[in-house]
Design a protein around this motif. Sequence first.
Motif, PDB file in Angstrom:
ATOM      1  N   ASP A  99       1.692  -6.726  -5.787  1.00  0.00           N
ATOM      2  CA  ASP A  99       1.244  -8.446  -5.275  1.00  0.00           C
ATOM      3  C   ASP A  99       1.282  -7.537  -3.902  1.00  0.00           C
ATOM      4  O   ASP A  99       0.958  -8.458  -3.565  1.00  0.00           O
ATOM      5  N   ALA A 100       2.468  -6.877  -2.998  1.00  0.00           N
ATOM      6  CA  ALA A 100       2.378  -6.893  -1.994  1.00  0.00           C
ATOM      7  C   ALA A 100       1.119  -6.787  -0.838  1.00  0.00           C
ATOM      8  O   ALA A 100       0.933  -6.410  -0.079  1.00  0.00           O
ATOM      9  N   VAL A 268      -8.765  -3.667   1.316  1.00  0.00           N
ATOM     10  CA  VAL A 268      -8.783  -3.115   1.991  1.00  0.00           C
ATOM     11  C   VAL A 268      -7.151  -2.810   2.839  1.00  0.00           C
ATOM     12  O   VAL A 268      -7.460  -1.475   4.068  1.00  0.00           O
ATOM     13  N   LYS A 269      -6.199  -3.743   3.155  1.00  0.00           N
ATOM     14  CA  LYS A 269      -5.485  -4.462   3.645  1.00  0.00           C
ATOM     15  C   LYS A 269      -4.785  -4.731   2.723  1.00  0.00           C
ATOM     16  O   LYS A 269      -4.816  -5.166   1.885  1.00  0.00           O
ATOM     17  N   PRO A 270      -3.228  -4.838   3.665  1.00  0.00           N
ATOM     18  CA  PRO A 270      -2.233  -5.047   2.375  1.00  0.00           C
ATOM     19  C   PRO A 270      -1.898  -6.355   2.142  1.00  0.00           C
ATOM     20  O   PRO A 270      -2.482  -7.151   3.381  1.00  0.00           O
ATOM     21  N   ARG A 271      -1.674  -7.322   1.042  1.00  0.00           N
ATOM     22  CA  ARG A 271      -2.023  -8.363   1.390  1.00  0.00           C
ATOM     23  C   ARG A 271      -0.904  -9.239   2.029  1.00  0.00           C
ATOM     24  O   ARG A 271      -0.647 -10.135   2.704  1.00  0.00           O
ATOM     25  N   PRO A 273       1.991  -7.821   4.798  1.00  0.00           N
ATOM     26  CA  PRO A 273       2.580  -6.527   4.771  1.00  0.00           C
ATOM     27  C   PRO A 273       4.030  -6.327   5.274  1.00  0.00           C
ATOM     28  O   PRO A 273       4.538  -4.789   5.119  1.00  0.00           O
ATOM     29  N   GLU A 274       5.195  -7.768   5.302  1.00  0.00           N
ATOM     30  CA  GLU A 274       5.911  -7.785   5.720  1.00  0.00           C
ATOM     31  C   GLU A 274       7.054  -7.232   4.168  1.00  0.00           C
ATOM     32  O   GLU A 274       7.558  -6.550   4.226  1.00  0.00           O
ATOM     33  N   ALA A 275       6.294  -7.931   3.446  1.00  0.00           N
ATOM     34  CA  ALA A 275       6.900  -8.126   2.439  1.00  0.00           C
ATOM     35  C   ALA A 275       6.814  -6.738   1.689  1.00  0.00           C
ATOM     36  O   ALA A 275       8.007  -5.536   1.139  1.00  0.00           O
ATOM     37  N   LEU A 276       5.928  -5.596   1.503  1.00  0.00           N
ATOM     38  CA  LEU A 276       5.867  -3.564   1.535  1.00  0.00           C
ATOM     39  C   LEU A 276       6.612  -3.171   2.094  1.00  0.00           C
ATOM     40  O   LEU A 276       6.541  -2.247   1.949  1.00  0.00           O
ATOM     41  N   ALA A 277       6.303  -3.754   3.732  1.00  0.00           N
ATOM     42  CA  ALA A 277       7.491  -2.614   4.428  1.00  0.00           C
ATOM     43  C   ALA A 277       9.126  -2.866   3.912  1.00  0.00           C
ATOM     44  O   ALA A 277       9.236  -1.634   3.625  1.00  0.00           O
ATOM     45  N   ALA A 278       8.848  -3.932   3.638  1.00  0.00           N
ATOM     46  CA  ALA A 278      10.421  -4.031   3.198  1.00  0.00           C
ATOM     47  C   ALA A 278      11.156  -3.444   2.416  1.00  0.00           C
ATOM     48  O   ALA A 278      11.698  -3.331   1.739  1.00  0.00           O
ATOM     49  N   ARG A 291      -0.303   6.837   1.214  1.00  0.00           N
ATOM     50  CA  ARG A 291      -1.209   7.672   0.526  1.00  0.00           C
ATOM     51  C   ARG A 291      -2.404   6.436  -0.607  1.00  0.00           C
ATOM     52  O   ARG A 291      -3.606   6.226  -0.554  1.00  0.00           O
ATOM     53  N   LEU A 292      -1.578   5.555  -0.584  1.00  0.00           N
ATOM     54  CA  LEU A 292      -2.371   4.103  -1.610  1.00  0.00           C
ATOM     55  C   LEU A 292      -3.472   3.711  -0.585  1.00  0.00           C
ATOM     56  O   LEU A 292      -4.488   3.616  -0.677  1.00  0.00           O
ATOM     57  N   LEU A 293      -2.203   3.368   0.448  1.00  0.00           N
ATOM     58  CA  LEU A 293      -3.196   2.668   1.772  1.00  0.00           C
ATOM     59  C   LEU A 293      -4.302   3.054   2.352  1.00  0.00           C
ATOM     60  O   LEU A 293      -5.210   2.655   2.607  1.00  0.00           O
ATOM     61  N   THR A 294      -4.765   4.463   2.488  1.00  0.00           N
ATOM     62  CA  THR A 294      -5.308   5.178   3.027  1.00  0.00           C
ATOM     63  C   THR A 294      -6.119   5.579   1.939  1.00  0.00           C
ATOM     64  O   THR A 294      -7.386   5.298   2.629  1.00  0.00           O
ATOM     65  N   ALA A 295      -6.104   5.388   0.627  1.00  0.00           N
ATOM     66  CA  ALA A 295      -7.418   5.519   0.203  1.00  0.00           C
ATOM     67  C   ALA A 295      -8.548   4.342  -0.333  1.00  0.00           C
ATOM     68  O   ALA A 295      -9.016   4.012  -0.578  1.00  0.00           O
ATOM     69  N   LEU A 296      -7.488   3.107   0.257  1.00  0.00           N
ATOM     70  CA  LEU A 296      -8.238   1.760  -0.200  1.00  0.00           C
ATOM     71  C   LEU A 296      -8.783   1.079   0.938  1.00  0.00           C
ATOM     72  O   LEU A 296      -9.626   0.966   1.368  1.00  0.00           O
ATOM     73  N   GLY A 297      -8.161   2.352   2.178  1.00  0.00           N
ATOM     74  CA  GLY A 297      -8.706   2.171   3.696  1.00  0.00           C
ATOM     75  C   GLY A 297     -10.026   2.421   3.427  1.00  0.00           C
ATOM     76  O   GLY A 297     -10.566   2.378   4.188  1.00  0.00           O
ATOM     77  N   ARG A 298     -10.394   3.215   2.838  1.00  0.00           N
ATOM     78  CA  ARG A 298     -11.993   4.040   2.552  1.00  0.00           C
ATOM     79  C   ARG A 298     -12.718   3.435   1.824  1.00  0.00           C
ATOM     80  O   ARG A 298     -13.915   3.435   2.080  1.00  0.00           O
TER      81      ARG A 298
END
Length: 298
Positions: A99-100, A268-271, A273-278, A291-298
């Motif tokens: 979700d995050a 392409v970026k987290p929905r 970011p604060e929740a994901l960082a936590a 690794r996931l965010l890099t793949a999504l960002g491509r």
Amino acid sequence: MLLDTPSLYFRAFYGVPESVTAPDGTPVNAVRGLIDMIATLVRDHSPARLVATMDADWRPAFRVAAIPTYKAHRVAQGDEEEVPAALVPQVTVINEVLDAVGIARLESPGYEADDVIGTLTHRAGRGAVDIVTGDRDLFQLVDDSRPVRVLYTARGLRNLQIVDEEFVTGRYGVPGRRYADFATLRGDPSDGLPGVAGVGEKTASALITRFGSLPALLEALDAGTTEGFPAGSRAKLAAARDYLRAAPAVVEVARDAPLPDADLAVPVKPRDPEALAALAARWNLDSPLNRLLTALGR
């Protein structure tokens, strides 16, 4: 791309050591393994839309009503699934991470993830669909004309088996659209599906090839036809007639499960970011999430 998420996180749980933990010692092997699986799939296949399908009900009442033994051997207590204690809390973390990140996570009350996959595949019309699963039941959705393929994980994510109609026909002797009929005859002990006593894969394949479908086979039985039945099989099938009429409700995935509206686009970026960082800090997920965010960002 449709992810059979329970199939994948069970594989991750058993494939990644439980010694992989959060700072407080809680196992996060399934969480980390699943995140890395999704990163690899996105990187290697570049889907335009991505859905993590979930079980709202792992043993739906309509399937138990049809075949009471359905998954009965996996019931722990009440009607709860027997799941390793170390995996149970990780499912909540998986949901929070998805979700995050912003990956669509869909389930339907009273249905399994397979049914969500069947429904989304049906709704996709002529669009291409990749289904990622370790469950052979979903071979019934394979359709070269669109195409719909199964990326089968039985040998691991690094050795995915691409399952198309040629594979299904070569392996089982039936077209993909008839796989559910074939599986009904053969049975599946892992799901508590008995099949027809004395009918194995070869006989099941021969019967579906001869009659074309399970309904046509049943029609021949009811009509008293003897031609086309392998030696000794007709009596076995006649004895299993009630099972053969009930089992399709169990084996066939739904195409009409009710689903909420959702944005299925690959984020392409987290929905959040604060929740994901936590979540990354609490559960020691920095490396797989990067690794996931890099793949999504491509």
